[in-house]
Design an enzyme around this catalytic site. Structure first.
Site, short mmCIF file in Angstrom:
data_model
loop_
_atom_site.label_atom_id
_atom_site.label_comp_id
_atom_site.label_asym_id
_atom_site.label_seq_id
_atom_site.Cartn_x
_atom_site.Cartn_y
_atom_site.Cartn_z
N GLU A 58 -5.75 -8.98 7.08
CA GLU A 58 -6.35 -7.66 7.24
C GLU A 58 -7.22 -7.39 6.01
O GLU A 58 -6.87 -7.76 4.89
CB GLU A 58 -5.22 -6.61 7.30
CG GLU A 58 -5.68 -5.16 7.28
CD GLU A 58 -4.49 -4.19 7.05
OE1 GLU A 58 -3.55 -4.55 6.31
OE2 GLU A 58 -4.52 -3.09 7.62
N LYS A 138 -7.62 -1.30 14.64
CA LYS A 138 -6.21 -0.97 14.39
C LYS A 138 -5.82 0.39 14.99
O LYS A 138 -6.45 1.41 14.68
CB LYS A 138 -5.96 -0.97 12.89
CG LYS A 138 -4.52 -0.82 12.45
CD LYS A 138 -4.46 -0.94 10.92
CE LYS A 138 -3.05 -0.89 10.37
NZ LYS A 138 -3.06 -1.02 8.89
N CYS A 183 -1.60 -5.56 10.84
CA CYS A 183 -0.56 -5.09 9.92
C CYS A 183 0.50 -4.20 10.56
O CYS A 183 1.41 -4.69 11.21
CB CYS A 183 -1.20 -4.41 8.71
SG CYS A 183 0.02 -4.23 7.39
N1 CDV Z 1 -1.71 -2.15 5.88
C1 CDV Z 1 -0.61 -1.62 6.44
O1 CDV Z 1 -0.64 -1.20 7.58
N2 CDV Z 1 0.50 -1.56 5.67
C2 CDV Z 1 1.74 -0.94 6.10
C3 CDV Z 1 2.37 -0.24 4.93
C4 CDV Z 1 1.97 1.19 4.89
C5 CDV Z 1 3.85 -0.27 4.94
C6 CDV Z 1 2.68 -1.96 6.72
O2 CDV Z 1 3.20 -1.66 7.81
O3 CDV Z 1 2.92 -3.00 6.14
#
Ligand code: CDV
Length: 332
Positions: A58, A138, A183
């Site tokens: 990401e 996202k 993510c």
């Molecule tokens: N980039 C992300 O989405 N990171 C989140 C953080 C906020 C915990 C994750 O779910 O890893």
């Protein structure tokens, strides 16, 4: 942990050699040229090791700037791409096409300018000829929409990014049906199921995840578990392969998790990175392995969407449905 016997089988029916191209930290002032050179170096390694698909993290072109509240609009704008591909990433696209390798790339996307401008946390899938085969924005954008001085760790993604508006599409590319996630999406069961209902065999995901959560310290010892657990369950319950790639290491004062991995449809982690820097994690996945698990969880036979209706009708937790309401929901 017991392992399934497929790893010892010599003959793979539908092999796809792929790689998680983990990145170490990217500095706040790193130039695109310097970052793209690192991506190209990983791509060259991937070619030498017979890969056909490479998964970058990401926000692979920049530092993870949502950890700061940045007032300087010019600095923020500089983290975004208004065109893809563009001159800065051309060496990556050219190398991939020359080497015949497809790739997943996460980046910050800006659409339009001025009042109507929209900004997304985006990933694209590029085919082996260097053409963009798919795009995902996202959907689960975590963190705070405004700066909160009470928090020890700022995570201001909603301040910078709108929710994705492309749903969860799949793309037929490189002989596989591929879904893209980003993510935080990995922690939610719904996107995986929506992808699987469209026949996804392989899901690619890049991430930037802090190694510690200072506002939830009891979770710190479980960070790796909470990273793998939902993806392993999703792989098994949906009969698909997962490639998850980190931006890792000590980035601008923040420790970011490594643990890039490949997960089989059995739910097993079959490959995992061993550093917090730029690292290529190569694995040959047998796409045919999805069949056994997709048959085991035969959606057409066993799923009961009517009974799950509340999932799409209700966002947060509400009152229990009474019997009459359940009955009504099953009938209508
Ligand atoms: N980039 C992300 O989405 N990171 C989140 C953080 C906020 C915990 C994750 O779910 O890893």
């Amino acid at each position: 942990m017991p392992t399934s016997p497929f790893k010892t089988e010599a003959i793979l029916e539908r092999p796809l050699t792929l790689a998680a191209a983990q990145l170490g930290p990217i500095a706040r002032d790193a130039t695109r040229a310097a970052v793209v050179a690192r991506l190209v170096a990983l791509l060259e390694q991937a070619a030498a090791r017979g890969c056909r698909l490479v998964v970058f993290p990401e926000m692979a072109l920049t530092t993870f700037f949502p950890r700061w509240h940045i007032d300087d609009e010019d600095e923020v704008t500089a983290f975004f791409e208004t065109d893809m591909p563009n001159a800065a990433v051309a060496p990556l696209f050219d190398s991939a096409a020359r080497l015949g390798i497809g790739f997943y790339l996460g980046y910050c996307e800006q659409v339009g300018s001025g009042e109507g401008r929209r900004r997304y946390n985006t990933a694209i899938l590029v085919d082996a000829a260097g053409n963009i085969a798919g795009k995902y924005r996202k959907v689960h954008v975590p963190g705070n929409p405004v700066y909160d001085p009470a928090l020890k760790l700022q995570h201001l993604e909603p301040w910078y990014f709108a929710d994705g508006d492309l749903g969860f599409p799949v793309f037929d590319c490189l002989g596989a049906r591929i879904g893209l996630l980003i993510c935080n999406d990995r922690r939610w069961p719904e996107p995986w199921r929506v992808l699987a209902l469209q026949g996804a065999e392989l899901v690619l995901l890049g991430y930037n995840s802090p190694a510690q959560l200072p506002d939830n310290p009891r979770q710190n010892a479980l960070r790796t578990e909470h990273h793998q657990l939902p993806m392993r369950a999703a792989a098994y319950q949906n009969g698909l392969w997962v490639v998850a790639t980190a931006k890792a290491g000590h980035e601008e004062g923040c420790d970011m998790m490594g643990g890039s991995c490949v997960i089989a449809p059995s739910g097993e982690v079959v490959a995992i990175s061993s550093t917090l820097g730029d690292e290529l994690l190569v694995y040959t996945a047998d796409l045919a392995l999805t069949v056994e698990y997709k048959k085991f969880f035969d959606f057409a036979q066993y799923r009961r969407p009517v009974a799950y209706r509340l999932i799409s009708e209700r966002q947060g937790v509400g009152e229990p449905l009474d019997r009459a309401a359940w009955q009504k929901s099953l009938e209508t």
